[in-house]
Structures are given as C-alpha cells and as structure tokens.
Write a protein that holds these residues in place. Structure first.
Motif, PDB file in Angstrom:
ATOM      1  N   ASP A   1       1.313   4.260  -3.017  1.00 34.61           N
ATOM      2  CA  ASP A   1       1.094   5.388  -2.119  1.00 34.61           C
ATOM      3  C   ASP A   1       2.011   6.635  -2.770  1.00 34.61           C
TER       4      ASP A   1
ATOM      5  N   ARG B   1       2.547   7.132  -5.926  1.00 34.73           N
ATOM      6  CA  ARG B   1       1.770   8.051  -6.834  1.00 34.73           C
ATOM      7  C   ARG B   1       2.054   8.965  -7.072  1.00 34.73           C
TER       8      ARG B   1
ATOM      9  N   GLU C   1       0.776  -1.450  -0.153  1.00 37.30           N
ATOM     10  CA  GLU C   1      -0.269  -0.140  -0.009  1.00 37.30           C
ATOM     11  C   GLU C   1       1.089   0.941  -0.055  1.00 37.30           C
ATOM     12  N   GLU C   2       2.070   1.012   1.397  1.00 40.75           N
ATOM     13  CA  GLU C   2       3.032   2.256   1.203  1.00 40.75           C
ATOM     14  C   GLU C   2       3.749   2.449  -0.877  1.00 40.75           C
TER      15      GLU C   2
END
Length: 964
Positions: free
Chosen positions: A587, A590, A583-584
C-alpha cells in the motif's frame, strides 16, 4: 478432604474450592494457586517474584497480572479482604488466625513518638469500642463521622467551638486501587506529607477520600478534608482550610500560623485536595501544618508535586487494561473493564456479556487509556447509545464523553472541561509545546521533543523548561530508558493537544514539521543498521512505526509535502517487509509511486534510487499478497534494468532472485531452473561468500522441483554446512530471512522424494521450530507451506498437520500473506478428506484448488491435484479422478515440475486398478478416456480445480470401472 478455615472462609484444597457459609465462591485457577502459596507460608511474606515463578512457571507475565489476581482474591475474602496484606517492596502475606489486628497509627507506640495524654486515650478507646470499623474493607464500610467524639477543640480563649466539615461521602466500590490504598496508608504512617500526583480524571480525589475514611480511626482527631478546587489565592485557600477544620475565619497575615497553632497538639490526617492551581500556597499550608506538631499528617492531591521537605510522591497510574490477546475471563477481571461495566450497569445498561460485548468493552477501555473519569463518562454514554455506537464514535471523544455525575465538579462532568482546566494552568511555552507534541505517536525521546520544540519556535532552554513542566504536571508520562527517559502523551491528552493545534491554526505546520522530523530520524537509523543486529535495529524502527505511519498518511494521502513522503516511503517499505507487514508494504509503495506519477511533469528532487527502492519493495511483497502475477515480474524487470545500467550488484542479484522466484512460485519449474543456474553463475562471480551460499539454495530449490533430487540434495547440504548467519546478511529487501532454516525445509522435501519419509518429517519439524524461534512470520509460513504441513499430510500424520495448519492459518491471515492463506485452505481441505472423507470434503478441496489457481501460485498444484484424484476415487468417481490426474500429469510435463511425477503415477495406477496396471495398458486406457465429455465432470468445482482443461469433443460414456 483437606479443609482450612480462615475467618469466614473455608478452603477445600483437594477440590480447589472456596466456600463462605457453605456457598461456593468463584475463584480463578491462578488466584487459587496464589492462595495456596500464601497459606503454605503460614503468615510469612511471599515475594512477588516467587509467586510469579511458582504460579506461572512456563509463562512470562507482568507484575500487574499478579496484582489483578490478588485483587480477585481480596474480592473472595469480602469484608475480610485485609487478611491479604501488601508488604511494600517485598510481596504479600496472609493473616491466618484470629480477629484481624487494627492498623497501627500515629498515636500507637509503634510509631516511636511520645503519646499525648487525652489524645492517646481517645485512640485507645476507639480501638476498644470500634475494632471492626478499622478493619472493614473500603467498599463495604459505612460512612463514619469525620472525627471521634473526644476530639479536642481549639484552646484559644476567644474561640467558640465550630463544627468541622464532614468527609465527602464514599463512592461505590474502589476498583483497582487496593494495592495503592495499602501502600499509601503505610507511607502516611511513616512520612509527614504524601502527595498523590496524576493527570486529570485519574482518580486522585477518589483515592484520597477512600484513604481518609480508611485511616480516620488511626488518628485521635480523625481526618479533615480541605477542598481547594475553588481557591484562587491566599484568602480563599485559608477560608477553605478554616471551614474544613472548624476554625474561625481570619484574613490577617498570621492566619496560617494561627490555624497551624490551633492544631499543634492534634493527631489528624489533613487532606488538601486539588492543589495544582495554587501550588505555592498549598505547599506553604502543608509545611505549616506538619511543622506545628508531630501528630499531623498531610495527604495532598495535585497534578504535580508540592516540592516540600519530607514529601513522598505517589504517582496514580491509569487502571490496569486488558491485553489484546486476553480471553473473556481475563478481560472481565481487569480493573478498567470492571469499572466501566459497574458504572454502565448503575446507569441502567443491560449488556449480555458475550464475546462481542467483551471485545468492544476491552477496546473502549484501551482507547481511553484506563482513565477512570473517561471510563465513567463512556459508560454513561454506553448506557444510552449502546457499546457499538460508543466505540464507533469514540474518535470524537470530547463531544461524546459528557454527562458525568451531577454531584461532580463541573470540570469532571466532561472530558473536555477536565483537560481545559489543566491547559489553563500551563504557561505559554508549555501550552505550545503540548500542542506540538500532539503530533508524536507513542513514546518519544528527549531529542525528539527538543526537535519538536525547535520546529515550534521555542529555544532549547524554553523547550527543556516546558518539557519539565508538562512532566511535573502529569501531562506527560515518563518511561525509564537507560540513564534517561522516554515520554508519552496519553491518547486522550494527545487528542486534546491536536484539537488545540486546530484551534490555533497550527495543524498543517506541525504535521509538516513532524514528517520532516521522522524522515531525519529514519535517515539516522538507516546509517546504523549495517553495524548492529537487525533485530535490534527493528526494535528502534518499530518504536517509531506509529510516527512513520502518521507522517506517511499526511504526506502521501493528505496535504503534506509529497517529496518528503516519497523519501519516507522508500526508506520505510523495505522494513515493513522485514516486519512481515506485506500488505502495508504494498500500500505504501503504491501510494508513493502514485505521487510520483501525478507529479511526472514537475521537477521533483526524487532520485532514481528512491524510485527503484519503491518498485523493488513492492515486487518483493506483492508476490505474497497478489500472487506471482505479471505486475510482479514487470517490477523486477525494471529493477534489474536500472541495476545493470548503474552497476548496482546488490539490486541486480535481488532482481534476478525475484524473477526466479516469480517463475518458481508460478509452477514454471523448467524456466525457474534456467534462471536459478544463471543466478548462481552471476552470484559466484561477485566473490562474496553470502552470494555463493544463496546461489546454492536457489539452485537446490529449482533442481528439486525439476525432479533432480540427488543434485538438489548435494547443493542444499553444502549450503547449510557453509551458512554462517552473522555473515550471511543480504543487504537488501529480505535481509532477515534465515536461509539455512528455509533450506532445511526444502531438503526435507528432497529426502521425502528419495524415500526417507520418517527422516524428512523429522527435519521438517525441526525447521518449523527453528522458524518459530527466529520469530519471522514470512519464514515460518514458508517452512509450513513448503514442508511441515504437506509432508505431515503425505505421511497421514493428522495431528502434526492440524497443528501446522492452525499456525499457518493464523499467521498468513494476520499478516495478509494471501497466497499462503489460500494454500492453507487447500491443506485444510486435504486434511478433511483424510479425517472426514466424503463429497463435502472433496468439494472443499476442489474449490480451494480453484482459488489457489486464481492467485497463480501453482508450485503446490501437482500434489494437491493428486489428493483430489484420490478423494474422487474414494467416492467411486473414477472418470473424474482419472481426468484430474491426467491434467496434473500434463501440467507437470508442460512446466517441467517433475518432483511429484512418480507419486502421480502411483495414484494413476490406483485409479486404473490392477487390471490396468501396466504402462502400455494405462496409455491405451488414457487414450480411450481422453475424449470424455464435460458431463462426466459433473461437479463444476472439479472443472474449476482443473483450470482450463481442454477435452476433445465427444459424447459421455460410462465411468472407467463400468466400461472396462
């Protein structure tokens, strides 16, 4: 019944109970095991390592865990807590029989010093008249006079007897310091000067007061407490010493010698409290007192050592903290939590110690580093605000942590004042370095501190001196590493340092410098990673992860340099993937790509390689967080286009792998097989062994899903035989994957499809345990999703399925592996249809399959649909079951996913039953029922589970079994 009596305690060994006066006393299981070991030793010392080995035979624990349970045992013994003795450097022993012996003191012959007439007689009288006083535990003993009645007064002819200043009153129970109390008491019996060193609010004075009360009866002339906090020079320091000792004030140059001379024949413990602001003066006082006579001991408290001869320094640490994984009982046994709750209760708080309260309390204690002053201030606030509000506002700790005891020194009534006191004692360079070190997160090396000093404008020598000064004053914690140290600011000190950066207007410059330092550090690490084991490299990276995150936040989301942030993200993103932080990973990638997009018109010095590393890292991680959606395929296509233009073979193969994986996870087995074979051709053309091995695995997976089991088995077995982990290191995102473990998981599926169910499950289990040993969550979840859980379910091994589902649920949720947590919900519902069959379980499975469809992770869809059809059949919902199985088989036909086709045919036969068992009859019946209307599919979750099912228009009829 085996019962042993020790003092006031009765220990019932066979019932594992401890009783006092017939009343059962709570003792934890581990604490009782330790007690049994100490009893078995019959008064001999039991080493700490031996206790840990015997009590925790299969678990790795820290020694502070043992200390927690020793403290719990001492609480069980109550006023006889001193029966459990600490033998410094060795272990513990239990005093079993008789009255506890008095503690040996300076006046006793054990010290090896000549006895001093009346002074020694006073010690003997005290031992005879008040044996119990010296034995009482620190927190239950009543305050005693600070000196015995027989203590001598100064012998000077012109001196008039003056009252000595009494010891400060004891505070409530001393928590978490009993080990230190015993160790320091032992040190004072053999060393002339002992200094308690620690940061502000750590509890040095509290411990010194306790020691003075604890030891005063071992000295013929008791204990003297000299408060130096208000002293600012020689005169005020000597005045404080004279008042405390009951001597005449003297402002002359010989005052110190005179005071020391008056105590030449005394035997006393002199406590010099708060020495840091007059360090040289306090050191001279200590030296003069111990040089005047052999019976005086000095106990000093300071934020740095006195640096005098014969000094023993004891660093006072924060209170032990609960681990993040500890249960409620373990958390409540932790000293930091005990102090917090005791103080909160004293201030009128009424907490119901449920799971939420215990979790919040543990979190508050960890965020405050276990510093007693901070904990007490927080507890008093919690009594007013409640734990929830306290925890929510703790980031503003200097505003919220006020309201200390009214009797405390002003600097101990707020956390801000405590740190202001320390800060004002620093030199200018020390203050500046402390401020700028506040940008560093976690521990840091000397080289990092030196670089920070350089950014701050300090010379190398000035930085070295300032670093030493901060460490000496207990503002920097030190951690041994090899032949040197790493350093760390406590979180509270770090927050204060950042506040000072803001006050000085230096925050932006310091944050920019910190980001540049982190990029430089990671560049150096990046050049080393191919030469060292990846696990070792990751240890270095993880140690800097806090700094990396702070720098990324500043440069990508704050006011920092975007170019630095983009480069840092490009280095970081692949390694976040290797840590399973997908997930990180997404993130950060992006955020960096957004920065690039915002500055598209500007001439940023960002090369194409940096851009491609970000896109590739995003594509590799997004398939797990979002599923095999179109964004992922487009990202891999961009990487492939760039790699083909630049001739980058590594990136080209990684992109081809990514595109193949996108089709494979999406359930498009026919396209996946074509791409796998193309990948294999191009991988083997490189001539590198690792590429050929990876090609065999990719093709083996694709052949299996396409239903070509013999070919899949040949490829996978060859790949496993040729795989050499040290050589098989793919130097791109995903390099941590143990491909042999993952390949064994697929091979287990192949063997199941070939009818070797028992052997398949055994191989899946071995793959699962190998993945656990490798400790890489992405691989562990892959093995569970691919083989371990579904094969256990297919074989109705409910216990194995339950174990695998629990591990999968925990790991996939914790690391944000969305497609696998969604698939885990399907497996969990599947298990429910086996263990608790009925409409509720069937509906759960249908809803879970619908959620899986939303992620586009369709590889497991055929077998999930097969189980849904079986569950519907079990409820006699034959029409719905037949529609589900029909759609599943059409999906397999469209996608080329033929590996489960035979099993779906068997389920189809089960639905139709014996009268319809022939293939021709089945075909006829399927044609008859394909025009079932949507009303037959009564439950909306069933329609959702089947996706966009298209049925020809028509009117509903009876279900299959009602209309043969």
């Amino acid at each position: 019944m085996k019962t042993i009596k020790i003092g006031q305690l009765e220990i019932l060994l066979d019932r594992r109970e401890v009783r006092v006066d017939g009343r059962k006393v709570r003792a934890g299981s581990r604490a009782f095991d330790i007690l049994v070991l100490l009893i078995a030793a019959q008064g001999e010392v039991v080493a700490k390592d031996e206790i840990i080995r015997r009590v925790w035979p299969t678990t790795v624990v820290e020694k502070n865990n043992l200390e927690v349970h020793i403290c719990a045992l001492r609480r069980v013994f109550g006023r006889e807590r001193d029966r459990i003795r600490t033998v410094p450097g060795r272990g513990y022993r239990l005093i079993m029989d008789g009255v506890l012996p008095g503690l040996p003191g300076p006046g006793v012959s054990k010290q090896g010093r000549p006895k001093q007439g009346a002074s020694n007689a006073a010690v003997q009288r005290a031992a005879v008249q008040r044996p119990a006083d010296a034995l009482q535990p620190a927190h239950e003993q009543h305050a005693q006079p600070s000196f015995p009645e027989s203590a001598q007064e100064p012998t000077s002819s012109d001196a008039r007897p003056r009252p000595r200043q009494p010891l400060p009153a004891r505070m409530p129970e001393l928590i978490g310091r009993h080990e230190a109390l015993a160790g320091i008491a032992d040190a004072l019996r053999t060393r002339r000067i002992v200094t308690l060193v620690g940061t502000g609010g750590i509890g040095k004075t509290r411990l010194a007061v306790e020691l003075a009360h604890y030891l005063q009866h071992e000295f013929a002339d008791g204990a003297v407490f000299v408060p130096l906090s208000a002293a600012h020079g020689w005169r005020s320091a000597l005045d404080a010493l004279a008042v405390a000792m009951g001597s005449r004030l003297s402002a002359g140059p010989a005052a110190l010698a005179q005071l020391a001379g008056e105590w030449r024949n005394r035997e006393a413990l002199v406590v010099l409290d708060n020495c840091e602001q007059i360090l040289d003066i306090a050191a001279a006082i200590a030296e003069a007192l111990v040089a005047a006579g052999s019976g005086v001991r000095v106990l000093a408290t300071s934020r740095e050592a006195l640096r005098v001869p014969d000094e023993t320094v004891h660093h006072v640490p924060p209170l032990a903290l609960p681990s993040a994984a500890g249960g409620t009982g373990e958390v409540l046994d932790t000293p930091a939590v005990q102090l917090f709750l005791m103080r909160a209760q004293a201030d009128g708080a009424h907490f119901l110690l449920d799971e939420t309260v215990v979790r919040l309390t543990a979190d508050v204690c960890r965020r405050l580093d276990g510093i007693p002053l901070a904990l007490e201030l927080a507890a008093s606030r919690a009594a007013v605000l409640g734990l929830g509000q306290l925890a929510a506002n703790l980031d503003d700790r200097f505003s919220i942590l006020t309201g200390g005891r009214r009797t405390a020194l002003p600097r101990h009534q707020t956390l801000q004042a405590t740190l202001d006191w320390s800060y004002r004692l620093l030199g200018r360079d020390e203050q500046k370095l402390l401020r700028w070190l506040g940008t560093l997160v976690g521990s840091f090396s000397f080289d990092a501190a030196r670089a920070v000093g350089e950014y701050a404008g300090l010379t190398a020598i000035a930085t070295l001196d300032a670093l030493g000064g901060l460490a000496a004053r207990s503002l920097l914690a030190t951690e041994p590493e090899g032949a040197g140290y790493r350093y760390r600011l406590l979180e509270t000190t770090r927050a204060y340092a950042q506040q000072q950066l803001d006050d000085e207007g230096e925050r932006a410059r310091a944050a920019d410098a910190h980001a540049s330092l982190v990029v430089t550090l990671l560049r150096e690490l990046q050049t080393q990673w191919k030469q060292q084991p990846i696990e070792e490299w990751l240890v270095h990276f993880m140690r800097e992860l806090g700094n990396v995150r702070a720098a990324l936040d500043w440069t990508l989301e704050g006011a920092g340099d975007a170019v630095v942030g983009i480069e840092l993200a490009a280095i970081t993103v692949p390694w976040l993937y290797e840590l399973s932080l997908v997930e990180e990973c997404c993130d950060r990638a992006r955020a960096a790509l957004r920065c690039l997009a915002r500055t598209e018109g500007a001439t940023l010095p960002v090369d194409t390689e940096t851009h491609i590393r970000l896109v590739g890292g995003l594509a590799a991680a997004a398939v797990y967080t979002d599923g095999p959606l179109e964004e992922t395929r487009e990202a891999w296509s961009r990487v492939l286009d760039h790699a083909l233009k630049t001739g980058d073979t590594g990136h080209a193969l990684r992109a081809r792998w990514g595109v193949w994986n996108w089709h494979q996870y999406g359930g498009r087995a026919r396209e996946a097989l074509v791409l796998a074979r193309r990948f294999g051709e191009q991988a083997r053309e490189t001539g590198e062994a690792i590429h050929g091995v990876l090609a065999a695995r990719v093709e083996g997976i694709a052949e299996h899903y396409a239903g070509n089991q013999p070919r899949a088995r040949t490829l996978l077995e060859q790949m496993i035989e040729q795989y050499d982990a040290p050589l098989a290191r793919w130097h791109t995102t995903g390099s941590r994957v143990d491909h042999s473990t993952a390949a064994r998981a697929t091979l287990a599926r192949v063997r199941w499809a070939q009818g070797e169910q028992h052997e398949a499950c055994e191989l899946a289990a071995r793959s699962f345990h190998a993945a656990l040993r490798a400790d890489y969550e992405i691989v562990t979840c892959y093995v569970l999703v691919e083989a371990a859980v579904p094969l256990a379910l297919l074989n109705a091994d409910n216990a194995a399925a339950r174990q695998g589902i629990d591990v999968l649920q925990r790991l996939s949720t914790r690391f944000g592996l969305t497609i696998w947590s969604t698939c885990c919900a399907c497996y969990d519902a599947w298990l429910a249809t086996l263990t608790q069959p009925g409409p509720e379980a069937t509906a759960r499975l249908a809803v879970a399959i619908a959620a899986l469809r939303a992620t586009n992770f369709l590889a497991p869809l055929p077998m999930l649909s097969g189980q849904l059809a079986r569950a519907l059949l079990h409820e006699a919902r034959d029409g719905e079951a037949l529609a589900v199985i029909g759609e599943a088989r059409r999906h397999c036909e469209r996608s080329g996913a033929r590996w489960y086709d035979e099993a779906l045919g068997r389920i189809d036969d089960e639905i139709l039953g014996a009268p319809y068992g022939g293939s021709a009859a089945r075909h006829t019946f399927t044609s008859m029922t394909v025009d079932l209307a949507r009303d037959v599919m009564a439950a909306p979750e069933i329609r959702a589970a089947m996706g966009a099912l298209r049925l020809p228009p028509g009117q509903p009829t009876k279900t299959a079994r009602e209309n043969p």
